[in-house]
Scaffold this motif. Structure first.
Motif, short mmCIF file in Angstrom:
data_model
loop_
_atom_site.label_atom_id
_atom_site.label_comp_id
_atom_site.label_asym_id
_atom_site.label_seq_id
_atom_site.Cartn_x
_atom_site.Cartn_y
_atom_site.Cartn_z
N ASP A 56 0.83 -1.20 0.00
CA ASP A 56 0.00 0.00 0.00
C ASP A 56 0.86 1.25 0.00
O ASP A 56 0.59 2.23 -0.71
CB ASP A 56 -0.89 -0.02 1.25
CG ASP A 56 -2.15 0.81 1.10
OD1 ASP A 56 -2.25 1.57 0.11
OD2 ASP A 56 -3.04 0.71 1.96
N TYR A 59 3.36 1.03 -3.46
CA TYR A 59 2.75 0.81 -4.78
C TYR A 59 1.25 1.09 -4.83
O TYR A 59 0.60 0.81 -5.83
CB TYR A 59 3.01 -0.63 -5.23
CG TYR A 59 4.47 -1.00 -5.25
CD1 TYR A 59 5.31 -0.54 -6.26
CD2 TYR A 59 5.01 -1.80 -4.25
CE1 TYR A 59 6.66 -0.86 -6.27
CE2 TYR A 59 6.36 -2.14 -4.25
CZ TYR A 59 7.18 -1.66 -5.26
OH TYR A 59 8.52 -1.99 -5.25
N ASP A 60 0.70 1.64 -3.73
CA ASP A 60 -0.75 1.90 -3.64
C ASP A 60 -1.56 0.65 -3.95
O ASP A 60 -2.62 0.71 -4.58
CB ASP A 60 -1.17 3.02 -4.60
CG ASP A 60 -0.59 4.37 -4.19
OD1 ASP A 60 -0.55 4.64 -2.97
OD2 ASP A 60 -0.17 5.14 -5.07
N CYS A 61 -1.05 -0.49 -3.52
CA CYS A 61 -1.72 -1.76 -3.80
C CYS A 61 -1.47 -2.76 -2.66
O CYS A 61 -0.34 -3.23 -2.49
CB CYS A 61 -1.23 -2.34 -5.13
SG CYS A 61 -2.00 -3.92 -5.55
N TYR A 64 -0.03 -6.20 -3.84
CA TYR A 64 1.12 -6.16 -4.75
C TYR A 64 2.04 -7.37 -4.55
O TYR A 64 2.52 -7.96 -5.51
CB TYR A 64 1.92 -4.87 -4.52
CG TYR A 64 3.11 -4.74 -5.44
CD1 TYR A 64 2.97 -4.23 -6.72
CD2 TYR A 64 4.38 -5.11 -5.01
CE1 TYR A 64 4.05 -4.11 -7.58
CE2 TYR A 64 5.47 -5.00 -5.86
CZ TYR A 64 5.30 -4.50 -7.13
OH TYR A 64 6.38 -4.40 -7.98
#
Length: 221
Positions: A56, A59-61, A64
């Motif tokens: 998060d 990688y804003d995920c 990931y």
């Protein structure tokens, strides 16, 4: 009580500058039957929030880090080593709590890392991890300074002429990524209590609280 051996080898990039430290994995971790319940690596349980937070943050995920290969590639690129304070122990019961660990044997690899790598920062995945690390591994070699109202710690080598490459190290205590610690954060974490109104708008307040602190800790990487 049966002696448990650590299921994972330390991951140490050649040019490691940072170190992530925990205590010991949950009981039975690393066995084949657990592979479908997460990634067979440090903090790989599907319930553990560690790699979700890192994904998060960078990688804003949250999803990931889907496998061990992606995690190791990330650690290699960022020059981050990862291991645990203990390499074997017995356990009072099957709980993952550090308080259940007995007859612990310290991981000698940590001293070797500090001797052979220029580690500038250590990320502890709990307060208990930092406490065990200092008291059982480096107390004789390093002085320790803790900053009030902060998660930062400073270690300075006692003998500057010694054979440790890591002379001065910054430590940072992260809130535990264990899902089981949510209640503990709400009940006992004074910093969370002061800011809880801020996190009420978040779908999962304890997750957002952790994420904010992780961003502060890893911002220099």
């Amino acid at each position: 009580m049966r002696k448990e051996k650590h299921p994972f080898k330390p991951f140490i990039p050649k040019k490691a500058k940072y170190l992530i430290l925990g205590t010991f994995p949950p009981s039975g971790y690393g066995k084949k039957k657990l592979k479908n319940r997460g990634i067979n690596f440090y903090y790989g349980s599907k319930k553990n929030l560690f790699w979700k937070l890192i994904g998060d943050m960078f990688y804003d995920c949250k999803k990931y880090f889907k496998n061990k290969y992606i995690i190791e590639k990330f650690l290699e690129t960022k020059k981050i080593a990862i291991t645990d304070v203990f390499d074997s122990c017995t356990r009072k019961n099957k709980t993952a709590d550090d308080s259940a660990l007995r007859n612990t044997d310290c991981a000698k690899v940590i001293s070797n890392i500090l001797k052979n790598k220029k580690i500038i920062k250590i990320f502890f995945t709990s307060k208990e991890t930092e406490n065990k690390f200092y008291k059982k591994i480096i107390k004789d070699e390093y002085d320790r300074k803790e900053y009030k109202n902060d998660r930062k710690i400073k270690y300075k080598i006692k003998n500057m002429r010694g054979n440790y490459k890591s002379k001065s190290i910054e430590g940072f205590i992260l809130p535990s990524p264990s899902h089981n610690c949510n209640k503990s954060i709400v009940k006992y974490d004074d910093d969370y209590k002061k800011k809880k109104q801020k996190y009420k708008k978040c779908g999962t307040p304890t997750y957002c609280y952790r994420l904010e602190i992780y961003k502060k800790a890893f911002k220099s990487i």
